[in-house]
Design a protein around this motif. Structure first.
Motif, PDB file in Angstrom:
ATOM      1  N   ARG A 159       0.851  -1.191   0.000  1.00  0.00           N
ATOM      2  CA  ARG A 159       0.000   0.000   0.000  1.00  0.00           C
ATOM      3  C   ARG A 159       0.882   1.234   0.000  1.00  0.00           C
ATOM      4  N   ARG A 160       0.272   2.357  -0.330  1.00  0.00           N
ATOM      5  CA  ARG A 160       0.955   3.641  -0.206  1.00  0.00           C
ATOM      6  C   ARG A 160      -0.021   4.656   0.362  1.00  0.00           C
ATOM      7  N   LEU A 161       0.526   5.571   1.134  1.00  0.00           N
ATOM      8  CA  LEU A 161      -0.244   6.678   1.690  1.00  0.00           C
ATOM      9  C   LEU A 161       0.417   7.966   1.256  1.00  0.00           C
ATOM     10  N   GLN A 162      -0.409   8.964   0.917  1.00  0.00           N
ATOM     11  CA  GLN A 162       0.114  10.237   0.433  1.00  0.00           C
ATOM     12  C   GLN A 162      -0.502  11.373   1.223  1.00  0.00           C
ATOM     13  N   THR A 163       0.323  12.363   1.557  1.00  0.00           N
ATOM     14  CA  THR A 163      -0.193  13.524   2.279  1.00  0.00           C
ATOM     15  C   THR A 163      -1.128  14.324   1.386  1.00  0.00           C
ATOM     16  N   ASP A 164      -1.965  15.124   2.034  1.00  0.00           N
ATOM     17  CA  ASP A 164      -2.940  15.917   1.277  1.00  0.00           C
ATOM     18  C   ASP A 164      -2.263  16.826   0.263  1.00  0.00           C
ATOM     19  N   ARG A 165      -1.080  17.361   0.619  1.00  0.00           N
ATOM     20  CA  ARG A 165      -0.375  18.256  -0.304  1.00  0.00           C
ATOM     21  C   ARG A 165       0.290  17.498  -1.440  1.00  0.00           C
ATOM     22  N   ASP A 221       3.130  15.961  -1.410  1.00  0.00           N
ATOM     23  CA  ASP A 221       4.591  16.078  -1.473  1.00  0.00           C
ATOM     24  C   ASP A 221       5.308  14.987  -0.692  1.00  0.00           C
ATOM     25  N   THR A 222       4.558  14.088  -0.076  1.00  0.00           N
ATOM     26  CA  THR A 222       5.144  12.998   0.692  1.00  0.00           C
ATOM     27  C   THR A 222       4.342  11.726   0.463  1.00  0.00           C
ATOM     28  N   ILE A 223       5.052  10.630   0.172  1.00  0.00           N
ATOM     29  CA  ILE A 223       4.420   9.326  -0.026  1.00  0.00           C
ATOM     30  C   ILE A 223       5.121   8.310   0.861  1.00  0.00           C
ATOM     31  N   LYS A 224       4.330   7.543   1.616  1.00  0.00           N
ATOM     32  CA  LYS A 224       4.885   6.433   2.390  1.00  0.00           C
ATOM     33  C   LYS A 224       4.497   5.125   1.719  1.00  0.00           C
ATOM     34  N   PHE A 225       5.505   4.285   1.468  1.00  0.00           N
ATOM     35  CA  PHE A 225       5.289   2.984   0.839  1.00  0.00           C
ATOM     36  C   PHE A 225       5.422   1.877   1.881  1.00  0.00           C
ATOM     37  N   LEU A 226       4.554   0.902   1.802  1.00  0.00           N
ATOM     38  CA  LEU A 226       4.712  -0.332   2.563  1.00  0.00           C
ATOM     39  C   LEU A 226       5.082  -1.425   1.575  1.00  0.00           C
TER      40      LEU A 226
END
Length: 412
Positions: free
Chosen positions: A110-116, A118-123
């Protein structure tokens, strides 16, 4: 050193775990895991090998040696391990050959992205099912990737989410590099914002910080192989060594070894307390190598490389943010010379189950003021990804992550 605890105006919070139980050894001390548990190893990948070894393996697979350079270009420049995209290779046996040299290593869960945006977290799911995370961040003028070097962590620091489950296994050099390759693909596809709007076409990761899951210097050989691939301009990613930061909680022998590598990476020491009494409780490895030993090794790194050292310092309310500790830190740094070090105070990022919190703005400002009064360059770290649990100390595989990973088929 002349700094002493001032007349208390605030309480002294003692480090302790909240919401989980810290693993202890037979003597009741926090357990440290330096050796990786014996678990299934990932398949050997092109990025695990030296350029000469790649040619050898290519010929073992029945191809002429020059095919190694073609694979390097496909993987490091174009970010692909898909045989269908490699039309310059002979069609006969292409798929088996490519999978033999570039086996898939990371499966995106999965991936999560900030509202802006400019940042993505990958699992990522690794070979054998272990889970790790990496965080991709766009800043003005640069793109930084925070990479993991271990699944879990064996350093057992009570305020860090990653260490709660202990060390699952070391990551291979190729698994570390694969995080960068996959991030470059995401950037090229415009998923960190349209490169034509925010930067330029052909953008890539420019900075690497080994501040994801794991203690990098506890996986020394594989981390250094990954770094060599990152900086290799002919056979690797061609990045600048100065854009790569390796952090440690203070494995002194490994710091000294790093000093002799001849690769001018940025070195960061995660100190978090200048006094052994508190650091023994905050950073269990301080029971092996004390504050002064770690600072001496950091100074040695500067002397041998000419590269200024970063001191990372998580500011925790009423625990390590007292003004006298800023004075003590300033004195200890200055006792080893001037101009060799920079301090990055980092307001603590909350973790699940913890009642610890960041210092107040007033305490942060006073801590910085005192360090600057000692002539120490100091910059509060701009943390990213707190709203997606992607900031420093927040990376941990949750039960929900485990469930999602089990439902995600491995990539081929």
């Amino acid at each position: 050193m002349t700094a002493t605890p001032e007349t208390p105006t605030r309480t002294q919070v003692r480090p302790k775990t909240e919401g989980w139980t810290q693993k202890k050894d037979a003597e009741g001390r926090p357990l440290l895991q330096f050796a990786s548990p014996k678990r299934g190893k990932p398949p050997v990948h092109l990025a695990d090998l030296s350029p000469a070894q790649r040619v050898e393996k290519v010929t073992e697979l029945g191809m002429p040696g020059f095919r190694a350079a073609q694979l390097e270009k496909h993987y490091f420049v174009h970010g692909t391990h898909d045989p269908a995209a490699m039309t310059d290779l002979p069609a006969a046996g292409r798929e088996e050959f490519v999978h033999g040299m570039l086996p898939p290593l990371l499966t995106e869960v999965r991936r999560l992205q900030t509202d802006r945006g400019d940042t993505i977290k990958f699992l990522w799911k690794l070979h054998g099912g272990a889970l790790v995370e990496s965080v991709l961040m766009r800043y003005p003028g640069r793109i930084t990737l925070c990479v993991s070097s271990q699944a879990g962590c064996g350093m057992n620091c009570p305020f860090c989410a990653t260490g709660q489950a202990g060390l699952t296994r070391n990551m291979s050099a190729a698994e570390i590099v694969a995080q960068v390759v996959r991030a470059n693909r995401v950037i090229a596809e415009g998923q960190l914002g349209d490169p034509r709007e925010f930067g330029h076409e052909g953008e890539r990761v420019s900075n690497i910080v080994f501040m994801g899951m794991g203690e990098p210097l506890a996986n020394y050989a594989r981390v250094m192989q990954a770094v060599r691939v990152m900086v290799d301009k002919k056979h690797g990613l061609g990045m600048s060594a100065r854009g790569i930061t390796i952090s440690t909680v203070g494995l002194v022998p490994a710091i000294r070894k790093l000093s002799d590598e001849g690769i001018p990476v940025t070195f960061a020491l995660s100190l978090h307390a200048p006094d052994d009494e508190l650091r023994d409780e905050m950073i269990p490895v301080n029971s092996r190598w004390k504050v002064d030993e770690a600072l001496d090794a950091a100074r040695e790194y500067f002397e041998k490389t000419g590269r200024r050292v970063s001191i990372e310092y998580a500011l925790i309310k009423d625990m390590n943010d007292h003004g006298w500790r800023a004075d003590l830190l300033g004195e200890k740094l200055n006792a080893r010379g001037r101009g060799w070090v920079h301090v990055n105070p980092i307001p603590l990022n909350p973790t699940p189950g913890s009642v610890w919190t960041a210092s107040t703005r007033a305490a942060q400002d006073e801590f910085v003021r005192r360090l600057e009064a000692h002539g120490i360059p100091t910059t509060i770290r701009d943390t990213r990804g707190k709203d997606i649990d992607g900031a420093c100390g927040q990376l941990v595989a949750t039960e929900a992550d485990q469930d999602a990973a089990q439902a995600t088929p491995a990539e081929v």
